[in-house]
Design a protein around this motif. Structure first.
Motif, short mmCIF file in Angstrom:
data_model
loop_
_atom_site.label_atom_id
_atom_site.label_comp_id
_atom_site.label_asym_id
_atom_site.label_seq_id
_atom_site.Cartn_x
_atom_site.Cartn_y
_atom_site.Cartn_z
N SER A 7 -37.34 -12.22 -1.92
CA SER A 7 -36.91 -11.19 -0.97
C SER A 7 -38.16 -10.55 -0.38
O SER A 7 -39.14 -10.33 -1.09
N VAL A 32 -30.21 -17.14 1.87
CA VAL A 32 -29.00 -16.43 1.48
C VAL A 32 -28.60 -15.43 2.56
O VAL A 32 -27.47 -15.44 3.05
N TRP A 74 -24.25 -15.70 -11.17
CA TRP A 74 -24.48 -15.03 -9.90
C TRP A 74 -23.14 -14.78 -9.24
O TRP A 74 -22.13 -15.37 -9.58
N THR A 76 -21.42 -13.49 -5.20
CA THR A 76 -21.71 -13.20 -3.79
C THR A 76 -20.47 -12.60 -3.13
O THR A 76 -19.36 -12.67 -3.66
N TYR A 77 -20.68 -12.04 -1.98
CA TYR A 77 -19.60 -11.58 -1.13
C TYR A 77 -20.01 -11.84 0.32
O TYR A 77 -21.11 -11.46 0.74
N ILE A 79 -21.06 -14.45 1.79
CA ILE A 79 -22.21 -15.33 1.99
C ILE A 79 -21.68 -16.68 2.48
O ILE A 79 -20.66 -17.18 2.00
N THR A 84 -23.49 -20.92 -0.72
CA THR A 84 -22.91 -20.86 -2.06
C THR A 84 -22.72 -22.27 -2.64
O THR A 84 -22.88 -22.46 -3.84
N MET A 87 -26.06 -23.15 -3.94
CA MET A 87 -26.30 -22.42 -5.18
C MET A 87 -25.55 -23.06 -6.35
O MET A 87 -26.10 -23.20 -7.44
#
Length: 91
Positions: A7, A32, A74, A76-77, A79, A84, A87
């Motif tokens: 990041s 991401v 992990w 996500t929302y 994404i 995904t 991932m």
């Protein structure tokens, strides 16, 4: 190979293409969200961090966070499904 969450925050958005190009040099990667990526590489964490921070140091600065992802836990929302799926396959 290790998986790293990368990041970053840029003081100069013009540096984004240079940082993205550096990240894409890794064997496998997924974007991401705009400034959050996951990379899969044999490189060690300091080398991954340095590949990005050296760009920021040379130009106008910014911040970088690199974390080793050790397991497949992990969530996500909203994404992108392509990310995904990547991932699921790689983490």
């Amino acid at each position: 190979m290790d998986n790293y969450l990368v990041s970053f925050s840029l003081n100069n958005e013009d540096d984004y293409d240079k940082v993205a190009e550096s990240i894409r040099r890794n064997p496998k990667w997924a974007r991401v969200i705009k400034n959050v990526w996951i990379v899969q590489t044999d490189s060690k964490l300091p080398a991954v961090r340095e590949s990005i921070s050296s760009i920021l140091d040379r130009n106008s600065g910014g911040t970088v966070l690199v974390m080793n992802i050790k397991n497949n836990q992990w969530g996500t929302y909203a994404i992108n499904k392509e990310v995904t799926d990547w991932m699921k396959e790689n983490i």
